[in-house]
Design an enzyme around this catalytic site. Structure first.
Site, PDB file in Angstrom:
ATOM      1  N   ASN A 124       0.830  -1.199   0.000  1.00 54.32           N
ATOM      2  CA  ASN A 124       0.000   0.000   0.000  1.00 54.32           C
ATOM      3  C   ASN A 124       0.869   1.255   0.000  1.00 54.32           C
ATOM      4  O   ASN A 124       2.025   1.230   0.437  1.00 54.32           O
ATOM      5  CB  ASN A 124      -0.910   0.013   1.230  1.00 54.32           C
ATOM      6  CG  ASN A 124      -1.812  -1.200   1.281  1.00 54.32           C
ATOM      7  OD1 ASN A 124      -2.101  -1.812   0.252  1.00 54.32           O
ATOM      8  ND2 ASN A 124      -2.252  -1.566   2.471  1.00 54.32           N
ATOM      9  N   HIS A 141       5.784  -0.223  -2.671  1.00 48.03           N
ATOM     10  CA  HIS A 141       5.355   0.458  -3.889  1.00 48.03           C
ATOM     11  C   HIS A 141       5.393   1.972  -3.764  1.00 48.03           C
ATOM     12  O   HIS A 141       4.809   2.681  -4.592  1.00 48.03           O
ATOM     13  CB  HIS A 141       3.955  -0.002  -4.292  1.00 48.03           C
ATOM     14  CG  HIS A 141       3.905  -1.437  -4.688  1.00 48.03           C
ATOM     15  ND1 HIS A 141       2.743  -2.175  -4.717  1.00 48.03           N
ATOM     16  CD2 HIS A 141       4.892  -2.291  -5.071  1.00 48.03           C
ATOM     17  CE1 HIS A 141       3.018  -3.416  -5.100  1.00 48.03           C
ATOM     18  NE2 HIS A 141       4.309  -3.505  -5.315  1.00 48.03           N
ATOM     19  N   GLY A 275     -11.245 -14.442  -0.365  1.00 48.65           N
ATOM     20  CA  GLY A 275     -11.082 -14.908  -1.727  1.00 48.65           C
ATOM     21  C   GLY A 275      -9.721 -15.530  -1.963  1.00 48.65           C
ATOM     22  O   GLY A 275      -8.836 -15.508  -1.096  1.00 48.65           O
TER      23      GLY A 275
END
Length: 302
Positions: A124, A141, A275
């Site tokens: 993040n 990042h 997921g």
């Protein structure tokens, strides 16, 4: 005519993937994860899923709308696209810089103070781990609060750029938020890219030192994470006894490589995510559940 807000075709990192049919996923619950991690020191790898409870939507959860994040090639190669991006980012900045850490961020900071967590590698750019009190954080990042000139490499604060953009575009944010709309009502991506369309009249700012192109100090798709940052992240993984992954589908290799590295070294890997993730076949335990509640419950058991 305004440039397209998104790539016309998916990049390599955006293509859909599925678990191989023979993959073995060791599904479990919080108690299973705690048994794997107890009496061990942890390095934590986080993604956008840890910040959703702070009001920042992610890219790939089951309920997220389809998004194709901007590529580096688009940003550097098209003046119109850069204008469109900075207009959207200028509105999104109003939202992201007012967000606050949630219980998941605070739990990891507390576990670091207790000596359980060695540090956090985050995909993040929102700085919420730092805001929560985590001391050892590798922003893999980049950071949304800094801007770099691609010509002279000077770095300025995003807050300073916001002042310049306001001066160049008086009333722009207000024009976007007409009709009683607030920034909180607008869809904002994890990189502070707000979903707005009226941007043709927006004036972006060049570098005030050399006139070069300004870019958020964020690693975009098609761009490489700085080598030194990657080295530090691998060292942080190696410094712990286990790897805890929270809130990322591990779709891109920049995060998945640390899971592969830990599994190859024989380290336990616990994945917490709603997921499927690309790291599921490598996980010692996969907990398919919300990040905040799972981390909170897990901290009580460690």
């Amino acid at each position: 005519m305004q440039p397209a807000a998104r790539p016309l075709a998916p990049t390599y990192q955006d293509r859909r993937w599925e678990l191989p049919p023979d993959a073995v996923v060791r599904h479990g619950n919080v108690d299973d994860a705690a048994r794997v991690l107890e009496s061990r020191t942890l390095t934590v790898l986080t993604g956008a899923g840890i910040s959703t409870d702070s009001g920042i939507p992610d890219y790939r959860s089951p309920d997220s709308p389809p998004r194709n994040p901007m590529t580096y090639q688009q940003f550097v190669g098209d003046d119109g696209f850069r204008r469109h991006y900075w207009a959207r980012n200028h509105v999104g900045w109003q939202h992201v810089h007012r967000t606050h850490p949630n219980a998941g961020h605070r739990v990891l900071a507390d576990l670091e103070r207790r000596g359980v967590v060695r540090g956090v590698i985050t995909q993040n750019v929102d700085l919420l781990h730092e805001d929560a009190g985590s001391r050892t954080v590798i922003d893999l990042h980049g950071r949304y609060d800094r801007v770099i000139c691609l010509q002279c490499s000077r770095v300025i604060s995003r807050a300073h750029l916001a002042e310049r953009l306001d001066a160049l575009n008086p009333g722009f944010v207000e024009s976007v938020l007409d009709g009683g709309t607030t920034v909180a009502d607008i869809e904002v991506a994890p990189d502070a890219d707000a979903v707005i369309e009226r941007t043709s009249h927006f004036r972006p700012a060049d570098c005030e030192f050399c006139g070069g192109v300004l870019k958020p100090e964020i690693v975009y798709f098609g761009e490489n994470v700085p080598r030194e940052r990657v080295r530090q992240a691998f060292e942080l993984v190696d410094s712990a006894d286990a790897l805890l992954v929270a809130g990322t589908s591990l779709t891109v290799m920049s995060g998945l490589r640390f899971v592969r590295h830990a599994a190859k070294a024989g380290m336990p890997v616990v994945v917490v995510n709603r997921g499927e993730t690309r790291g599921d076949p490598l996980a010692t335990v996969k907990v398919d559940a919300g990040v905040t509640e799972t981390l909170t419950a897990l901290a009580e058991r460690l």
